[in-house]
Design a protein around this motif. Structure first.
Motif, PDB file in Angstrom:
ATOM      1  N   THR A   1       0.808  -1.226   0.000  1.00  0.00           N
ATOM      2  CA  THR A   1       0.000   0.000   0.000  1.00  0.00           C
ATOM      3  C   THR A   1       0.841   1.277   0.000  1.00  0.00           C
ATOM      4  O   THR A   1       0.301   2.365  -0.177  1.00  0.00           O
ATOM      5  CB  THR A   1      -0.916   0.029   1.230  1.00  0.00           C
ATOM      6  OG1 THR A   1      -0.109  -0.111   2.418  1.00  0.00           O
ATOM      7  CG2 THR A   1      -1.931  -1.108   1.176  1.00  0.00           C
TER       8      THR A   1
ATOM      9  N   ARG B   1       3.915   1.145  -4.971  1.00  0.00           N
ATOM     10  CA  ARG B   1       3.178   1.606  -6.155  1.00  0.00           C
ATOM     11  C   ARG B   1       4.155   2.065  -7.249  1.00  0.00           C
ATOM     12  O   ARG B   1       3.926   1.823  -8.442  1.00  0.00           O
ATOM     13  CB  ARG B   1       2.230   2.737  -5.767  1.00  0.00           C
ATOM     14  CG  ARG B   1       1.112   2.304  -4.827  1.00  0.00           C
ATOM     15  CD  ARG B   1       0.012   3.359  -4.739  1.00  0.00           C
ATOM     16  NE  ARG B   1      -0.968   3.006  -3.737  1.00  0.00           N
ATOM     17  CZ  ARG B   1      -0.970   3.439  -2.485  1.00  0.00           C
ATOM     18  NH1 ARG B   1      -0.032   4.278  -2.078  1.00  0.00           N
ATOM     19  NH2 ARG B   1      -1.899   3.060  -1.635  1.00  0.00           N
TER      20      ARG B   1
ATOM     21  N   ARG C   1       0.214  -6.969  -8.504  1.00  0.00           N
ATOM     22  CA  ARG C   1      -1.191  -6.696  -8.825  1.00  0.00           C
ATOM     23  C   ARG C   1      -1.863  -5.895  -7.716  1.00  0.00           C
ATOM     24  O   ARG C   1      -2.611  -4.949  -7.986  1.00  0.00           O
ATOM     25  CB  ARG C   1      -1.941  -8.013  -9.070  1.00  0.00           C
ATOM     26  CG  ARG C   1      -1.713  -8.609 -10.451  1.00  0.00           C
ATOM     27  CD  ARG C   1      -2.663  -9.753 -10.719  1.00  0.00           C
ATOM     28  NE  ARG C   1      -2.298 -10.951  -9.975  1.00  0.00           N
ATOM     29  CZ  ARG C   1      -1.493 -11.893 -10.441  1.00  0.00           C
ATOM     30  NH1 ARG C   1      -0.960 -11.787 -11.638  1.00  0.00           N
ATOM     31  NH2 ARG C   1      -1.219 -12.959  -9.711  1.00  0.00           N
ATOM     32  N   ARG C   2      -1.563  -6.253  -6.479  1.00  0.00           N
ATOM     33  CA  ARG C   2      -2.157  -5.513  -5.357  1.00  0.00           C
ATOM     34  C   ARG C   2      -1.614  -4.083  -5.301  1.00  0.00           C
ATOM     35  O   ARG C   2      -2.345  -3.149  -4.979  1.00  0.00           O
ATOM     36  CB  ARG C   2      -1.880  -6.237  -4.034  1.00  0.00           C
ATOM     37  CG  ARG C   2      -2.723  -7.501  -3.887  1.00  0.00           C
ATOM     38  CD  ARG C   2      -2.582  -8.146  -2.532  1.00  0.00           C
ATOM     39  NE  ARG C   2      -1.330  -8.846  -2.369  1.00  0.00           N
ATOM     40  CZ  ARG C   2      -0.406  -8.555  -1.465  1.00  0.00           C
ATOM     41  NH1 ARG C   2      -0.573  -7.540  -0.643  1.00  0.00           N
ATOM     42  NH2 ARG C   2       0.703  -9.266  -1.387  1.00  0.00           N
TER      43      ARG C   2
ATOM     44  N   THR D   1      -3.462  -1.894  -7.668  1.00  0.00           N
ATOM     45  CA  THR D   1      -4.882  -1.673  -7.410  1.00  0.00           C
ATOM     46  C   THR D   1      -5.074  -0.324  -6.724  1.00  0.00           C
ATOM     47  O   THR D   1      -4.415  -0.048  -5.715  1.00  0.00           O
ATOM     48  CB  THR D   1      -5.449  -2.781  -6.504  1.00  0.00           C
ATOM     49  OG1 THR D   1      -5.243  -4.048  -7.144  1.00  0.00           O
ATOM     50  CG2 THR D   1      -6.931  -2.570  -6.244  1.00  0.00           C
TER      51      THR D   1
END
Length: 337
Positions: A277, A282, A331-332, A335
């Protein structure tokens, strides 16, 4: 000010290590950027020097924290301790040099002293311990098993022979060798993708040590990578059209060397931010996607075919450090929050 990745590279540490130091209060960055990245200043780097110096001296992280926060701690005191340790190691190195000179003299005269086991172990330790803990090294056959090291010496000699005989990486002999190399690497890292990623980083960053200690010259590594690429191209050809294969070949020539560092950075971030997160996760995911699209393109059919090939053919990921856990993490990270 240095970002965490920049400081990690300069200090020859992992990003995960610096994140851990931050989490336990041992080394907190002085600032963060607007995007949330850790930023380290001169005082932070000076403290990191003291931490690493005390680690080399055998102190635990808990004891280092207590010492650095105590009244008697100072940069001068730490440097004095480090100098004393360096002087001791110099004396030990001088002693070792004398032993090696005597061994060389014996070998030059035709004698055959039995030095291979202890000498190879001594040499291997110096490079591996920059990337693995002692507990991890015990789990790594490539380091801990003398028979495995002997097998790899034979593989290096085979590869060197192919290269010196100018056997093309695209030849069946070279591709067969590449398959044996990948299978041995998978086996001798215990199937651990994290270990594989770190050894790949070690090979990329420690080229002189790899040549001096294992006989793996940069030329040999380039030859092996070229043969592996040819082996994998044959497999991808069963799934992908010619134009995508050519695009991948171009990407490999221009950017292939960047994947090792990117895979290593993602592995480190997986440990530092398991939830995927944070801004670093990212940013890595965005970079990964940009690299992937440069390699395969954006055509949905080509992307799906590439993913099918990667999921169906173990040789395509073998030895890369990429596993299902990493792909799920990326992938997370991609998101939206």
């Amino acid at each position: 000010m240095l970002k965490v990745g920049e400081l990690a590279a300069l200090a020859r540490l992992t990003v995960r290590t610096l994140h851990h130091y931050d989490s336990i209060g041992l080394l907190r960055p002085s600032a963060r950027s607007d995007a949330g990245y850790r930023l380290y200043d001169r005082d932070d780097v000076a403290r990191l020097h003291q931490i690493q110096a005390l680690r080399v001296l055998g102190m635990s992280l808990a004891d280092i924290g207590l010492y650095l926060d105590s009244p008697e701690a100072s940069p001068l005191a730490v440097v004095d301790r480090q100098l004393a340790a360096v002087e001791r190691r110099l004396r030990e190195a001088t002693h070792m040099r004398g032993q090696l000179l005597r061994l060389r003299e014996a070998l030059a005269s035709g004698a055959s002293p039995d030095l291979s086991d202890w000498l190879s172990t001594l040499e291997v330790m110096t490079v591996y311990e920059h990337y693995f803990t002692k507990d991890e090294l015990e789990q790594l056959p490539l380091y801990s098993d003398p028979a495995v090291r002997a097998d790899w010496q034979a593989l290096v000699e085979q590869g060197t022979g192919l290269m010196r005989s100018q056997v093309a990486p695209s030849s069946e002999a070279a591709k067969s060798f590449a398959g044996r190399w990948l299978e041995a690497f998978r086996r001798d890292t215990g199937g651990n993708e994290d270990f594989a990623s770190r050894i790949n980083l070690m090979a990329a960053r420690e080229q002189q040590a790899m040549q001096e200690q294992f006989g793996m010259s940069p030329e040999l590594m380039a030859y092996v990578l070229a043969a592996v690429a040819e082996l994998r191209r044959d497999v991808y050809a069963r799934y992908l059209p010619h134009e995508v294969l050519e695009r991948m070949a171009r990407h490999g020539r221009e950017h292939g060397h960047e994947w090792t560092g990117l895979i290593g950075a993602v592995r480190e971030q997986m440990g530092a931010d398991p939830a995927a997160t944070g801004p670093e996760a990212r940013a890595l995911a965005r970079r990964w996607m940009a690299m992937f699209q440069d390699m395969v393109g954006t055509d949905p059919a080509a992307v799906e075919a590439f993913r099918l090939a990667s999921a169906s053919e173990p040789v395509l990921r073998m030895g890369s450090g990429i596993g299902d856990d990493m792909l799920d993490y990326l992938r997370r990270a991609m998101t939206p929050a």
